[in-house]
Design an enzyme around this catalytic site. Sequence first.
Site, short mmCIF file in Angstrom:
data_model
loop_
_atom_site.label_atom_id
_atom_site.label_comp_id
_atom_site.label_asym_id
_atom_site.label_seq_id
_atom_site.Cartn_x
_atom_site.Cartn_y
_atom_site.Cartn_z
N ILE A 290 0.84 -1.21 0.00
CA ILE A 290 0.00 0.00 0.00
C ILE A 290 0.87 1.25 0.00
O ILE A 290 0.57 2.25 -0.67
CB ILE A 290 -0.96 -0.01 1.20
CG1 ILE A 290 -1.94 -1.18 1.09
CG2 ILE A 290 -1.72 1.31 1.30
CD1 ILE A 290 -2.84 -1.35 2.29
N HIS A 291 1.96 1.22 0.74
CA HIS A 291 2.86 2.38 0.78
C HIS A 291 3.40 2.70 -0.60
O HIS A 291 3.54 3.87 -0.99
CB HIS A 291 4.02 2.09 1.75
CG HIS A 291 5.02 3.20 1.83
ND1 HIS A 291 6.24 3.15 1.22
CD2 HIS A 291 4.96 4.41 2.46
CE1 HIS A 291 6.91 4.27 1.46
NE2 HIS A 291 6.16 5.05 2.21
N THR A 292 3.71 1.67 -1.37
CA THR A 292 4.28 1.86 -2.70
C THR A 292 3.24 2.31 -3.72
O THR A 292 3.54 3.12 -4.60
CB THR A 292 4.95 0.56 -3.18
OG1 THR A 292 6.06 0.27 -2.31
CG2 THR A 292 5.45 0.67 -4.61
#
Length: 470
Positions: A290-292
């Site tokens: 999700i961060h990416t």
Amino acid sequence: MKKITVAGIGPGSQDDVTPAVAKALNEADVVVGYKLYFNFIQPFISPTCECMDTGMKHERERAEQAFQLAEEGKDVVVISSGDAGIYGMSPLICEMREQRKSEVEVTVLPGISAFQKAASLLGAPVGHDFCVISLSDLMTPWEIIERRIKAAATADFVTAIYNPKSNNRYWQLYRLKELFLEMGRSGDTPVGMVRQAGREEEQVTTCTLATLNPEEVDMFTILIIGNSQSRFSPSGQFITPRGYYATEDPEKADTSVGQQIMMESFRTIEQELKNQELPLGHKWALLHAIHTTADFDMENILKTDDEAVETIYGKVREGKLKTIITDVSMVVSGIRKGALSRLGIEAKCYLSDPRVAEMAEKLHITRTQAGIRLAVEEHPDALFAFGNAPTALMELCTLIRKGKAHPSGIIAAPVGFVHVRESKHMVKPFTDIPKIIVEGRKGGSNLAATLCNAILCFDDASQLRPGRDL
């Protein structure tokens, strides 16, 4: 003059009584308070002053008594330990004045709070943003207290804890410790415990969050839990730096700032997950994904075999996994070089190998397929990561079925519209191989790379401290 002065008398030492409070006590006609506290203020009370004391849990009766006396025209001082506005008598007095529609003048004099005294005895633990939480649920529902604990832990506040434990309230501090660790606070976080701060029985001890033993705490103890920057100095002082001695090395400074930003991002993502009860390995991979991508659909489409991340990382730690093979060079570019160097791992893509073009042309297959064939010949037990080419993933599946490849793990995240879904379905039957799969059409080189990074830094997962190798 009808007047009530609410005075904070400090934690218990006469030296900690402020001059303003000492003056108010000396001029008072009546002092009202909990009987124990009169032991701390006797030198400041005039011989003509009337002292009216009560036992614990009689705060409301105390306040009513103060108003009755003040309304008779007496100068009344209501004493409260620490600071009168911090879990003290001043909120009650102010509310009661409002409820009674009283014309009595109310003045509040601040005092040194117990957590301030405790902090001074420990060193400098509240040198940056902090909060104060009481674990007493007598007047506040535990559900609200728990939300506040989670918020403090997630926001990386230095946190002072009042009322940590009593005979009947024995489990709350255990739960606070559990929540702080669950929300990503490191087990190495410094913790200070001060019992009877400022009094003859004063005791000062320190430990870490991991080693904190609630059985060593009682109702007379103030706890201070540090933030991610807090530390114990060589002399044993508990310090939370303000930032005056930030590193002068620009490279180190940038790395530190980058990791801090990534940690904050992970905490934000974690809070927004629909499912908070995830196995650690899956959660760690999901947070990276999700961060990416900034795509919370990953919560629905990212699939990991049971303990896949843990199993693959175990092979890394044991030295059994030395190579990562990728379908395209962009995946290699996204795998952190610091992590590869730290763990002694090589990440390779065979597309630039001159043998690939020759094989692809001769056999009428894609270059990525040819690259995987060559990779399997030389590294059959590698971790294989796919972020672009479904045909490469399908080729690996064929080689596994032929007994030529024995991957330590597979990251299946090719992206696109042709053969993408099928390639991911093809890899699922290999139940003895730990797999991370991004279902459907979504994927990408950046996603495959970040999932590799999640594996390589899995030992940071329990502390929710991503970005070590940035």
